[in-house]
Design an enzyme around this catalytic site. Structure first.
Site, PDB file in Angstrom:
ATOM      1  N   HIS A 165      17.927 -37.053   3.428  1.00 30.07           N
ATOM      2  CA  HIS A 165      17.032 -37.580   4.562  1.00 30.07           C
ATOM      3  C   HIS A 165      15.497 -37.470   4.230  1.00 30.07           C
ATOM      4  O   HIS A 165      14.575 -37.106   5.244  1.00 30.07           O
ATOM      5  CB  HIS A 165      17.410 -36.636   6.018  1.00 30.07           C
ATOM      6  CG  HIS A 165      18.844 -36.965   6.429  1.00 30.07           C
ATOM      7  ND1 HIS A 165      19.138 -38.124   7.016  1.00 30.07           N
ATOM      8  CD2 HIS A 165      19.798 -36.129   6.503  1.00 30.07           C
ATOM      9  CE1 HIS A 165      20.287 -38.134   7.335  1.00 30.07           C
ATOM     10  NE2 HIS A 165      21.029 -36.975   6.964  1.00 30.07           N
ATOM     11  N   LYS A 176      15.146 -15.779  -4.774  1.00 30.60           N
ATOM     12  CA  LYS A 176      15.298 -14.740  -6.035  1.00 30.60           C
ATOM     13  C   LYS A 176      14.495 -15.422  -7.156  1.00 30.60           C
ATOM     14  O   LYS A 176      13.463 -14.769  -7.628  1.00 30.60           O
ATOM     15  CB  LYS A 176      16.571 -14.591  -6.267  1.00 30.60           C
ATOM     16  CG  LYS A 176      17.475 -13.763  -5.641  1.00 30.60           C
ATOM     17  CD  LYS A 176      17.277 -12.265  -5.634  1.00 30.60           C
ATOM     18  CE  LYS A 176      15.913 -11.765  -4.665  1.00 30.60           C
ATOM     19  NZ  LYS A 176      16.506 -11.755  -3.407  1.00 30.60           N
ATOM     20  N   LYS A 225       7.251  -4.500  -1.800  1.00 29.55           N
ATOM     21  CA  LYS A 225       8.498  -4.310  -1.346  1.00 29.55           C
ATOM     22  C   LYS A 225       8.667  -4.180   0.151  1.00 29.55           C
ATOM     23  O   LYS A 225       9.661  -4.536   0.601  1.00 29.55           O
ATOM     24  CB  LYS A 225       9.039  -2.877  -2.067  1.00 29.55           C
ATOM     25  CG  LYS A 225      10.315  -2.703  -1.575  1.00 29.55           C
ATOM     26  CD  LYS A 225      11.614  -3.586  -2.324  1.00 29.55           C
ATOM     27  CE  LYS A 225      12.893  -3.310  -2.119  1.00 29.55           C
ATOM     28  NZ  LYS A 225      13.701  -4.355  -2.312  1.00 29.55           N
ATOM     29  N   ASN A 251      -3.036   2.432   4.904  1.00 31.74           N
ATOM     30  CA  ASN A 251      -1.804   1.521   4.804  1.00 31.74           C
ATOM     31  C   ASN A 251      -1.816   0.644   5.939  1.00 31.74           C
ATOM     32  O   ASN A 251      -2.082   1.313   7.228  1.00 31.74           O
ATOM     33  CB  ASN A 251      -0.743   2.183   4.489  1.00 31.74           C
ATOM     34  CG  ASN A 251       0.490   1.116   4.407  1.00 31.74           C
ATOM     35  OD1 ASN A 251       0.494  -0.081   4.496  1.00 31.74           O
ATOM     36  ND2 ASN A 251       1.659   1.711   4.283  1.00 31.74           N
ATOM     37  N   GLY A 252      -1.879  -0.485   6.035  1.00 34.32           N
ATOM     38  CA  GLY A 252      -1.926  -1.507   7.266  1.00 34.32           C
ATOM     39  C   GLY A 252      -3.201  -2.295   7.630  1.00 34.32           C
ATOM     40  O   GLY A 252      -3.897  -2.454   6.702  1.00 34.32           O
ATOM     41  N   GLU A 307      18.958 -18.274  -0.527  1.00 39.65           N
ATOM     42  CA  GLU A 307      18.626 -16.860  -0.939  1.00 39.65           C
ATOM     43  C   GLU A 307      18.549 -16.958  -2.572  1.00 39.65           C
ATOM     44  O   GLU A 307      17.677 -16.315  -3.352  1.00 39.65           O
ATOM     45  CB  GLU A 307      19.896 -15.832  -0.864  1.00 39.65           C
ATOM     46  CG  GLU A 307      19.758 -14.658  -1.570  1.00 39.65           C
ATOM     47  CD  GLU A 307      18.618 -13.546  -1.248  1.00 39.65           C
ATOM     48  OE1 GLU A 307      17.481 -13.912  -0.405  1.00 39.65           O
ATOM     49  OE2 GLU A 307      18.487 -12.815  -1.912  1.00 39.65           O
ATOM     50  N   ARG A 327       6.183  -0.755  -4.039  1.00 40.40           N
ATOM     51  CA  ARG A 327       5.645  -1.337  -2.810  1.00 40.40           C
ATOM     52  C   ARG A 327       4.878  -2.335  -3.176  1.00 40.40           C
ATOM     53  O   ARG A 327       4.672  -3.160  -2.129  1.00 40.40           O
ATOM     54  CB  ARG A 327       5.252  -0.120  -1.871  1.00 40.40           C
ATOM     55  CG  ARG A 327       5.879   1.008  -1.673  1.00 40.40           C
ATOM     56  CD  ARG A 327       5.167   1.998  -0.924  1.00 40.40           C
ATOM     57  NE  ARG A 327       4.458   1.623   0.383  1.00 40.40           N
ATOM     58  CZ  ARG A 327       5.393   1.901   1.254  1.00 40.40           C
ATOM     59  NH1 ARG A 327       6.817   2.146   1.457  1.00 40.40           N
ATOM     60  NH2 ARG A 327       4.869   1.461   2.488  1.00 40.40           N
ATOM     61  N   CYS A 357       0.968  -1.284  -0.068  1.00 37.30           N
ATOM     62  CA  CYS A 357      -0.079  -0.069  -0.143  1.00 37.30           C
ATOM     63  C   CYS A 357       0.794   1.192   0.052  1.00 37.30           C
ATOM     64  O   CYS A 357       1.857   1.347   0.690  1.00 37.30           O
ATOM     65  CB  CYS A 357      -0.942   0.128   1.043  1.00 37.30           C
ATOM     66  SG  CYS A 357      -2.194  -1.055   0.928  1.00 37.30           S
ATOM     67  N   GLU A 412      10.505 -15.641  -6.535  1.00 33.53           N
ATOM     68  CA  GLU A 412       9.653 -14.365  -6.463  1.00 33.53           C
ATOM     69  C   GLU A 412       9.522 -13.775  -7.822  1.00 33.53           C
ATOM     70  O   GLU A 412       8.385 -13.079  -7.913  1.00 33.53           O
ATOM     71  CB  GLU A 412      10.170 -13.554  -5.327  1.00 33.53           C
ATOM     72  CG  GLU A 412      11.420 -13.014  -5.457  1.00 33.53           C
ATOM     73  CD  GLU A 412      11.912 -12.018  -4.302  1.00 33.53           C
ATOM     74  OE1 GLU A 412      11.189 -11.591  -3.540  1.00 33.53           O
ATOM     75  OE2 GLU A 412      12.980 -11.940  -4.170  1.00 33.53           O
ATOM     76  N   TRP A 465      -2.686  -2.871  -1.692  1.00 36.39           N
ATOM     77  CA  TRP A 465      -2.123  -4.249  -1.778  1.00 36.39           C
ATOM     78  C   TRP A 465      -3.281  -4.981  -0.955  1.00 36.39           C
ATOM     79  O   TRP A 465      -3.141  -4.960   0.336  1.00 36.39           O
ATOM     80  CB  TRP A 465      -0.924  -4.425  -1.170  1.00 36.39           C
ATOM     81  CG  TRP A 465      -0.165  -5.949  -1.393  1.00 36.39           C
ATOM     82  CD1 TRP A 465       0.453  -5.992  -2.504  1.00 36.39           C
ATOM     83  CD2 TRP A 465       0.044  -6.829  -0.329  1.00 36.39           C
ATOM     84  NE1 TRP A 465       1.079  -7.507  -2.014  1.00 36.39           N
ATOM     85  CE2 TRP A 465       0.718  -7.840  -1.059  1.00 36.39           C
ATOM     86  CE3 TRP A 465      -0.499  -6.899   0.720  1.00 36.39           C
ATOM     87  CZ2 TRP A 465       0.867  -8.929  -0.211  1.00 36.39           C
ATOM     88  CZ3 TRP A 465      -0.172  -8.128   1.490  1.00 36.39           C
ATOM     89  CH2 TRP A 465       0.420  -8.993   0.855  1.00 36.39           C
TER      90      TRP A 465
HETATM   91  O1  M6R Z   1      12.709  -4.634   4.010  1.00 39.80           O
HETATM   92  P1  M6R Z   1      13.282  -5.799   4.510  1.00 39.80           P
HETATM   93  O2  M6R Z   1      14.766  -6.239   4.237  1.00 39.80           O
HETATM   94  O3  M6R Z   1      12.977  -6.001   6.229  1.00 39.80           O
HETATM   95  O4  M6R Z   1      12.483  -6.850   3.931  1.00 39.80           O
HETATM   96  C1  M6R Z   1      12.341  -8.174   4.290  1.00 39.80           C
HETATM   97  C2  M6R Z   1      11.879  -9.195   3.344  1.00 39.80           C
HETATM   98  O5  M6R Z   1      10.460  -8.807   2.965  1.00 39.80           O
HETATM   99  C3  M6R Z   1      12.340  -9.037   1.884  1.00 39.80           C
HETATM  100  O6  M6R Z   1      14.029  -9.312   2.023  1.00 39.80           O
HETATM  101  C4  M6R Z   1      12.012  -9.845   0.735  1.00 39.80           C
HETATM  102  O7  M6R Z   1      11.931 -11.172   1.296  1.00 39.80           O
HETATM  103  C5  M6R Z   1      12.288  -9.649  -0.637  1.00 39.80           C
HETATM  104  N1  M6R Z   1      11.410  -9.429  -1.540  1.00 39.80           N
HETATM  105  C6  M6R Z   1      13.424 -10.489  -1.017  1.00 39.80           C
HETATM  106  O8  M6R Z   1      14.120 -10.418  -2.408  1.00 39.80           O
END
Ligand code: M6R
Length: 609
Positions: A505, A486, A604, A100-101, A482, A27, A2, A489, A74
């Site tokens: 396992h 990537k 974001k 927002n929230g 990680e 965002r 949002c 997502e 959002w």
């Molecule tokens: O702003 P932040 O680093 O606290 O955000 C944490 C996660 O939401 C963020 O790293 C998210 O996993 C990313 N989309 C990954 O690319």
């Protein structure tokens, strides 16, 4: 998650608000809307999908006025429909609210408003409750009505309110969701984040929790929860306006991948003194406090959590202090061993992730000292921490975090080396060996980036795969997590990461000739073990692409293809190893035609729990 953008001044509000909303697109959102106050009262326009749809609608049904609020939604309560999009209004449409929230007690309030006041709701949102509440409390003074209404709300929120009968003011409130006010010439701005107003002003107020702000064209007045006026220092934004633009790149993500050498360099340079020792300027942690620390707790979400896993390794290995790493959303619901002898490290790019912020508060309650590693200056996490270790990555706009991750790792290494030097846990030779290599990482990453074409070729070969496994040992296991994040997502491919030794396992049951396994083999010391894992995987028919250092012959012999990174010491290899995986995810997503910077369902800045 949002976005709010508001304007009051002498210009037409619609263009400025739409421009602000576009700069908050990163965002994440699924619908958008505006409320403009003018001669015709409140004019509301809403559209599902991209802001362009809203612009089209506004071209067909124009609005005009010098005051307004806008929103990108959002969806949380109710599907992304036009009815559920913000702004929401009270029954006679004279008060409009963007939010927002999440309002946690919205269900009780909704029932109360319906049963006791005969209110008819149009949407399924929690936000509509706020609009009706303000409408109910309104007796000719918007500020008073907002004060009254928010006293009934619980949850996390940032709201912006306008009223047809008072077309000279915006009232806004913040409680655990970001909100800033921009100060212009004969105009003022409201937004969730700085980029929304960067084009128009550089002086801002950060609104704090439980504060209400009254914004007119010429004045901004902030009130605390007791409705007393508070004085706030003006923060002058130094951020380069171009930093929030794509600068000739197709996507923010690729631009940000390429910005990593420079971000890392900046992060390191600001923390080294003339003798090459780590300095913690601005960090109040004394030597005595440091030597009293018995345990380090690292808490974060998503990518930042993965950086925390690397940080655990670095602090335990160099400084000899036990480290626990936790996912922020889980931390609060256990009874973690956190006390005055704990150094609590929060990692967050945005500094606004609500899960992380809540964990931080919990740790403070338990007496821990909080040091945060944050990218956004002045963000909530930064402001609520005892000390801040900034990553100087510059604004990260793409939802997929890249340069924040590598700079977070660098901060953790610097911190670990500082602690090691203070505690005398690392021999001088070892210290110099790691520090010198860390200083070389910008140049090494440049080398990795120069090999992008090789990665593009691999992306072309594998982009239709629907099932990808990432495996690795030691530091490579964290990079596997990680790398998988990537890929999933931004390309929506099912990607699963697991420590290579754990595969046998259970998970190995899933492997067959249709599976692709990306094996991380950047840890020379563990090469023999990872070769065995590659053999296990190959024996099940899976295709193996490995990531290894230049000259890793044994790995190359066992794998179907290899992505090479330059030779470096194992300790810093994760900082290099993630870069090809970012590039691979990027090119795969591009080939699949995905919306790379704004992946579906994601935001974001995750400002709800
Ligand atoms: O702003 P932040 O680093 O606290 O955000 C944490 C996660 O939401 C963020 O790293 C998210 O996993 C990313 N989309 C990954 O690319």
């Amino acid at each position: 998650m949002c976005g709010i953008a508001g304007y009051i001044g002498e210009e037409q509000a619609r263009e400025i608000i739409i421009d602000g909303l576009k700069r908050l697109e990163y965002r994440g959102y699924d619908s958008a809307g505006v409320a403009i106050a003018g001669d015709k009262g409140l004019q509301i326009r809403k559209a599902v999908g991209r802001i362009e749809n809203l612009e089209k609608l506004m071209a067909e049904e124009p609005v005009s006025g010098n005051l307004g609020i806008g929103h990108t939604r959002w969806a949380t309560h109710g599907e992304p429909t036009k009815v559920n999009a913000h702004p929401h209004t009270n029954e006679d449409g004279t008060i409009a609210v963007v939010h927002n929230g999440i309002i946690e007690n919205y269900a009780e309030l909704r029932t109360w408003l319906k049963d006791e006041h005969g209110v008819t709701f149009k949407s399924e949102t929690d936000t509509e409750v706020i609009a009706h509440l303000i409408g109910l409390m309104y007796k000719g003074d918007l500020l008073e009505a907002v004060f009254e209404a928010v006293s009934k709300l619980s949850g996390a929120y940032a709201i912006g309110v306008v009223c047809a009968d008072e077309p000279d003011r915006i009232v806004a409130v913040r409680n655990d969701a970001p909100l800033i006010v921009g100060l212009g010439e004969n105009c003022n701005f409201l937004a969730s984040d700085i980029p929304a107003m960067l084009k128009y002003c550089r002086s801002i107020y950060f609104i704090e929790n439980c504060e209400t702000v009254l914004i007119t064209k010429d004045e901004v007045t902030i009130f605390n929860a007791k409705r007393e006026k508070v004085k706030r220092d003006i923060y002058h934004v130094t951020m380069d306006a171009d930093a929030a633009e794509k600068g000739g790149h197709d996507h923010f993500m690729i631009k940000e991948i390429y910005e990593q050498p420079q971000g890392i360099l900046k992060t390191i340079e600001r923390r080294l003194d003339e003798n090459g020792r780590v300095k913690l300027d601005g960090i109040k942690l004394t030597r005595k406090e440091l030597s009293d620390i018995e345990r380090v707790y690292i808490v974060a979400c998503g990518t930042a959590y993965h950086a925390g896993l690397i940080g655990k390794y670095a602090i335990e290995r160099f400084a000899g202090i036990p480290v626990e790493v936790d996912i922020a959303s889980e931390f609060r619901y256990r009874n973690p061993f956190v006390n005055a002898k704990t150094l609590f490290i929060c990692i967050s790019q945005s500094g606004e992730t609500l899960d992380t912020l809540m964990a931080l508060r919990e740790a403070k309650k338990k007496g821990a000292r909080v040091l945060s590693i944050v990218n956004v200056v002045g963000s909530s996490v930064a402001r609520e921490s005892d000390d801040v270790f900034y990553t100087w990555a510059g604004p990260e706009i793409a939802v997929a975090s890249t340069k924040a991750f590598t700079t977070q790792m660098v901060c953790l290494y610097l911190l670990a080396l500082y602690m090691a030097a203070e505690n005398g846990t690392l021999e001088e030779g070892q210290f110099t060996r790691v520090m010198d290599e860390l200083k070389r990482t910008p140049e090494l990453i440049r080398e990795v980036l120069s090999r992008e074409n090789a990665i593009k070729k691999i992306a072309k070969r594998i982009y239709k795969n629907e099932n990808v496994f990432f495996i690795g040992r030691g530091l490579d296991a964290s990079i596997a997590f990680e790398g998988a994040l990537k890929l999933k997502e931004i390309s929506y491919i099912h990607a699963f990461a697991i420590a290579a030794g754990e595969l046998k396992h259970g998970t190995i049951a899933l492997l067959d000739m249709d599976t692709l396994v990306i094996t991380l083999a950047s840890q020379t010391a563990l090469n023999d073990k990872i070769v065995s894992n590659i053999k296990e995987v190959k024996a099940r028919g899976a295709e193996v692409i490995s990531l290894a250092k230049d000259g890793a012959v044994k790995i190359a012999d066992e794998s179907d293809d290899v992505i090479y990174i330059p030779e470096c010491i194992d300790e810093v290899a994760p900082i290099l190893a993630i870069v090809p995986l970012q590039l691979l995810a990027y090119h795969i997503a591009k080939l699949r035609g995905c919306d790379i910077d704004k992946p579906k369902n994601l935001a974001k800045s995750v400002t709800v729990e």
